[in-house]
Structure formats: structure tokens, C-alpha cells
Design a protein around this motif. Sequence first.
Motif, mmCIF file in Angstrom:
data_model
loop_
_atom_site.group_PDB
_atom_site.id
_atom_site.type_symbol
_atom_site.label_atom_id
_atom_site.label_comp_id
_atom_site.label_asym_id
_atom_site.label_seq_id
_atom_site.Cartn_x
_atom_site.Cartn_y
_atom_site.Cartn_z
ATOM 1 N N PRO A 15 -10.903 -6.865 -4.930
ATOM 2 C CA PRO A 15 -10.687 -6.031 -3.756
ATOM 3 C C PRO A 15 -9.442 -5.159 -3.814
ATOM 4 O O PRO A 15 -9.469 -4.004 -3.394
ATOM 5 C CB PRO A 15 -10.596 -7.052 -2.612
ATOM 6 N N SER A 16 -8.329 -5.678 -4.332
ATOM 7 C CA SER A 16 -7.106 -4.899 -4.294
ATOM 8 C C SER A 16 -7.169 -3.664 -5.169
ATOM 9 O O SER A 16 -6.392 -2.743 -5.011
ATOM 10 C CB SER A 16 -5.911 -5.758 -4.714
ATOM 11 N N MET A 17 -8.130 -3.618 -6.104
ATOM 12 C CA MET A 17 -8.228 -2.424 -6.936
ATOM 13 C C MET A 17 -8.643 -1.213 -6.120
ATOM 14 O O MET A 17 -8.471 -0.076 -6.543
ATOM 15 C CB MET A 17 -9.208 -2.639 -8.091
ATOM 16 N N LEU A 18 -9.117 -1.421 -4.917
ATOM 17 C CA LEU A 18 -9.547 -0.303 -4.097
ATOM 18 C C LEU A 18 -8.379 0.422 -3.460
ATOM 19 O O LEU A 18 -8.552 1.310 -2.661
ATOM 20 C CB LEU A 18 -10.516 -0.796 -3.016
ATOM 21 N N GLY A 19 -7.172 0.037 -3.810
ATOM 22 C CA GLY A 19 -6.055 0.796 -3.288
ATOM 23 C C GLY A 19 -4.695 0.226 -3.594
ATOM 24 O O GLY A 19 -3.831 0.920 -4.093
ATOM 25 N N LEU A 20 -4.517 -1.061 -3.338
ATOM 26 C CA LEU A 20 -3.167 -1.589 -3.447
ATOM 27 C C LEU A 20 -3.211 -3.091 -3.669
ATOM 28 O O LEU A 20 -3.919 -3.801 -2.976
ATOM 29 C CB LEU A 20 -2.395 -1.300 -2.147
ATOM 30 N N SER A 21 -2.464 -3.560 -4.637
ATOM 31 C CA SER A 21 -2.381 -4.999 -4.829
ATOM 32 C C SER A 21 -1.543 -5.588 -3.700
ATOM 33 O O SER A 21 -0.729 -4.912 -3.084
ATOM 34 C CB SER A 21 -1.734 -5.330 -6.182
ATOM 35 N N MET A 97 1.395 9.433 11.167
ATOM 36 C CA MET A 97 1.641 8.880 12.488
ATOM 37 C C MET A 97 2.173 7.453 12.392
ATOM 38 O O MET A 97 2.935 6.999 13.243
ATOM 39 C CB MET A 97 0.352 8.906 13.315
ATOM 40 N N LEU A 98 1.769 6.757 11.324
ATOM 41 C CA LEU A 98 2.187 5.368 11.116
ATOM 42 C C LEU A 98 3.255 5.256 10.031
ATOM 43 O O LEU A 98 3.643 4.155 9.659
ATOM 44 C CB LEU A 98 0.963 4.521 10.739
ATOM 45 N N ASN A 99 3.725 6.403 9.532
ATOM 46 C CA ASN A 99 4.762 6.443 8.500
ATOM 47 C C ASN A 99 4.317 5.740 7.216
ATOM 48 O O ASN A 99 5.074 5.012 6.590
ATOM 49 C CB ASN A 99 6.074 5.839 9.010
ATOM 50 N N ILE A 100 3.066 5.958 6.836
ATOM 51 C CA ILE A 100 2.514 5.366 5.614
ATOM 52 C C ILE A 100 2.447 6.434 4.534
ATOM 53 O O ILE A 100 1.945 7.533 4.763
ATOM 54 C CB ILE A 100 1.102 4.797 5.865
ATOM 55 N N THR A 101 2.951 6.118 3.355
ATOM 56 C CA THR A 101 2.875 7.018 2.212
ATOM 57 C C THR A 101 1.553 6.804 1.490
ATOM 58 O O THR A 101 1.235 5.686 1.096
ATOM 59 C CB THR A 101 4.035 6.767 1.226
ATOM 60 N N LEU A 102 0.793 7.877 1.319
ATOM 61 C CA LEU A 102 -0.500 7.789 0.649
ATOM 62 C C LEU A 102 -0.393 8.243 -0.799
ATOM 63 O O LEU A 102 0.383 9.158 -1.118
ATOM 64 C CB LEU A 102 -1.528 8.684 1.359
ATOM 65 N N PRO A 103 -1.181 7.640 -1.681
ATOM 66 C CA PRO A 103 -1.196 8.089 -3.081
ATOM 67 C C PRO A 103 -1.969 9.394 -3.225
ATOM 68 O O PRO A 103 -2.772 9.748 -2.360
ATOM 69 C CB PRO A 103 -1.918 6.935 -3.795
ATOM 70 N N ASN A 104 -1.702 10.096 -4.306
ATOM 71 C CA ASN A 104 -2.435 11.315 -4.625
ATOM 72 C C ASN A 104 -3.397 11.128 -5.787
ATOM 73 O O ASN A 104 -4.218 12.004 -6.060
ATOM 74 C CB ASN A 104 -1.468 12.451 -4.972
ATOM 75 N N VAL A 105 -3.262 10.000 -6.471
ATOM 76 C CA VAL A 105 -4.189 9.669 -7.552
ATOM 77 C C VAL A 105 -4.588 8.212 -7.400
ATOM 78 O O VAL A 105 -3.864 7.417 -6.797
ATOM 79 C CB VAL A 105 -3.576 9.902 -8.955
ATOM 80 N N ALA A 106 -5.737 7.873 -7.925
ATOM 81 C CA ALA A 106 -6.207 6.493 -7.882
ATOM 82 C C ALA A 106 -5.402 5.645 -8.860
ATOM 83 O O ALA A 106 -4.552 6.142 -9.597
ATOM 84 C CB ALA A 106 -7.695 6.450 -8.219
ATOM 85 N N SER A 107 -5.681 4.360 -8.874
ATOM 86 C CA SER A 107 -4.984 3.463 -9.792
ATOM 87 C C SER A 107 -5.397 3.753 -11.228
ATOM 88 O O SER A 107 -6.442 4.356 -11.484
ATOM 89 C CB SER A 107 -5.321 2.003 -9.450
ATOM 90 N N PRO A 108 -4.591 3.332 -12.209
ATOM 91 C CA PRO A 108 -4.966 3.547 -13.608
ATOM 92 C C PRO A 108 -6.335 2.975 -13.939
ATOM 93 O O PRO A 108 -7.107 3.591 -14.687
ATOM 94 C CB PRO A 108 -3.857 2.816 -14.375
ATOM 95 N N PRO A 202 -2.195 2.411 -7.225
ATOM 96 C CA PRO A 202 -1.993 3.842 -7.472
ATOM 97 C C PRO A 202 -0.519 4.191 -7.349
ATOM 98 O O PRO A 202 0.181 3.641 -6.500
ATOM 99 C CB PRO A 202 -2.822 4.512 -6.366
ATOM 100 N N PRO A 203 -0.012 5.084 -8.175
ATOM 101 C CA PRO A 203 1.410 5.436 -8.101
ATOM 102 C C PRO A 203 1.725 6.238 -6.852
ATOM 103 O O PRO A 203 0.879 6.978 -6.346
ATOM 104 C CB PRO A 203 1.621 6.279 -9.372
ATOM 105 N N ALA A 204 2.931 6.069 -6.359
ATOM 106 C CA ALA A 204 3.373 6.876 -5.223
ATOM 107 C C ALA A 204 3.529 8.320 -5.683
ATOM 108 O O ALA A 204 3.898 8.577 -6.828
ATOM 109 C CB ALA A 204 4.690 6.348 -4.685
ATOM 110 N N PRO A 205 3.223 9.278 -4.825
ATOM 111 C CA PRO A 205 3.347 10.680 -5.235
ATOM 112 C C PRO A 205 4.802 11.086 -5.428
ATOM 113 O O PRO A 205 5.677 10.626 -4.683
ATOM 114 C CB PRO A 205 2.712 11.436 -4.070
ATOM 115 N N PRO A 206 5.085 11.915 -6.420
ATOM 116 C CA PRO A 206 6.455 12.419 -6.601
ATOM 117 C C PRO A 206 6.904 13.191 -5.370
ATOM 118 O O PRO A 206 6.091 13.792 -4.660
ATOM 119 C CB PRO A 206 6.334 13.341 -7.824
ATOM 120 N N ALA A 207 8.182 13.196 -5.108
ATOM 121 C CA ALA A 207 8.713 13.905 -3.950
ATOM 122 C C ALA A 207 8.336 15.382 -4.012
ATOM 123 O O ALA A 207 8.477 16.030 -5.047
ATOM 124 C CB ALA A 207 10.233 13.750 -3.898
ATOM 125 N N GLY A 208 7.835 15.878 -2.911
ATOM 126 C CA GLY A 208 7.498 17.287 -2.841
ATOM 127 C C GLY A 208 6.124 17.657 -3.370
ATOM 128 O O GLY A 208 5.720 18.829 -3.272
#
Length: 251
Positions: A15-21, A97-108, A202-208
Motif C-alpha cells: 500500500p505505501s508504494m501508492l505515495g508514501l512509506s 489549505m492543509l500545508n501539505i507538500t505534494l510530489p511532482n514525480v512518482a516513487s522510483p 516520491p521525492p519532494a519537489p525542488p524549491a521553485g
Amino acid sequence: MGGAMALTLAALAYPSMLGLSTVSSSQSRIIAQTQWGPLTEADRDFVVKVRAAGLWEYPLGQIGLQKGSTKGVKTASEHLVDGHAALDASCRKIAPMLNITLPNVASPQQVGFVNQLKGESGKQFDTDFANILRMTHGSIFNTIAKIRSTTKNSLVRALADQANDTVLDHITVMEKTGLVDFDQTIFNQTTPPKLPSSDLTPPAPPAGQPEVVLTPPPTATSTPLDLGALGGGTGGGTGAGLTPSPVPSAG
């Protein structure tokens, strides 16, 4: 499917492969108080999982429209693109709205899987496409139910409602292809291997970096959440106007 493919399918069922461990042993820990109700680690992880799911299933839908050799696979591909574009729009609405950082690419691991299907064609592509996506949607279906039944955050609850409808639709269209091996699929869903968190996150997106947008198809039938209908302060929070506390990034 051969042994190697069965192993790949089992890995994808985790299950965690769908976004975040899992980032904490206590997924019920409150990490922010918001006007829409308390936000737990499980809530935050769920929003990221839905976003990450779209980042690999949406492109697979596009690939299926090109490579699918049956009407059922092409129809399922249309549903993937349509449904995940709307879910992604909802994630991008509520995340800030919830101050959550979203990834821009999926996990490796997810990116590797997309690349695998890019290299397949014909009957092999159709069969692997239907079975893998039926299994992964079956896996996240249980997660959606748990979040929907336990979250006190009205934004997360609304996203879970939308995700439930979308995932059930995708499960159904995969089954209608007539290609799903239920014995193998259920086995892989219920017997997932342990995978390194680095493969699942998935990696966090680079700043900007500009936010990736999954564009709805011209004939879209799915719609994002109507936040105006949700209001504020309905989930047990501390009142409208409260700014959420900083939330750790997805990476």
C-alpha cells in the motif's frame, strides 16, 4: 504470468508504494489543527498517496490509449486519465489549505513500472496492464475505506469520498477487460513483500519547481471537489481562519 511478473505485481501491491512509506508508528498522531478539523499523519499521507497514484496511473492511461489492443483496455485507459485528472485537481486544491507538500514525480518503483509497460506490447501489455492496475486499485481501496471512516478532517473526508468512487470505477473497468487473473491478483494484494522506503517514497519537489498538472481530457466526465460546498469548521477543528501548523513534506 511468469514468476518475475508475479513478483513485480506483489511488490506493487504494497500500500505505501501508492505515495508514501509510513513516517511514524502512530498514524493517528495529530500534526496540525485546521479549520476543517485536526490533520493526522494518516490524513496527510493519504493526500500524498492519491497525488502519487495519479502521477503514474495517469500516464499509464495515456500509454494504454496508444498501445491497448482491445476495446476493454482502451476504455479502462480513458477512465484512468479522466478519473486521476479530477482526483489530482482535488489534491492540488486541498494540499495548500492543509500545508501539505505534494510530489511532482512518482516513487522510483512506480516510475520503473511505467517504464516496464512502455516496453511491452500486444497481449502482454493488455494482460499486465489490467492485472497490475486491478491489483493496485484493490490495495488502495482498503486504505480509502479506513481513512473515510476515521478522519476528522472534512477536506480529507471529501477527498476520500471522491477517491472511493474513482477507484471503484477503475476496479470495475479493469475487471470488464476480461483479462484479470483473480487468484493471482488477490494473492499479490494480500502477500506483499517488504520494500525499502527509498523505493516507495516520491521525492519532494525542488524549491521553485512548477507544480505538475494532470490535464483533464476534452471529454472529461469526472469533476474535482467543490470546496465551496464544504465550508469550514465542520470536522471538529478550532474554528475558521486558523492557519494550519507546518506539516513535514512528502519527501
